[in-house]
Write a protein that holds these residues in place. Structure first.
Motif: not given
Length: 122
Positions: A111-118, A25-27, A32-36
């Motif tokens: 993690a963002r890049y991994h999600l994008k790649a997935k 369920d990671m989105e 992005n919000a956690a990074l902010t």
């Protein structure tokens, strides 16, 4: 650092990023919000934010992040520390706290890049 301490910090962040992206369920919006929050308020506020707004992923999120910090800082992060305990231990030295923030920022970016790649492979 202990003998088991992480040596290549970029790889450690990349591995943590991969783990974070593998959380069910990671989105990307969570990351992005956690990074902010991490940038504006710091690591502990980020953990609180994820718990408050994204409780479905919060447990594993904290676990993977604390594991990264423990791997880098070794014994300075108590073995049984939760997110608050880890941040409290690192806050004894402001340089460590800032370094921890940088490590977490890199892990979240990976993690963002991994999600994008997935997403692009499916």
């Amino acid at each position: 650092m202990s003998a088991q301490a992480v040596r290549n910090l970029d790889i450690a962040c990349a591995e943590s990023g991969r783990e974070l992206a593998s959380i069910r369920d990671m989105e990307e919006r969570v990351l992005n919000a956690a990074l902010t929050v991490l940038e504006e308020q710091g690591p502990y506020a980020m953990f609180l934010y994820v718990q408050a707004r994204h409780s479905e992923v919060a447990g594993e999120f904290r676990r993977f992040c604390v594991n990264l910090l423990r791997g880098v800082f070794g014994e300075r992060v108590p073995a049984n520390a939760d997110a608050l305990g880890a941040i409290r231990a690192l806050a004894n030295d402001p340089d460590d706290l800032l370094f921890a923030r940088d490590l977490l920022r890199n892990a979240l970016a990976y993690a963002r890049y991994h999600l994008k790649a997935k997403g692009s492979s499916s």
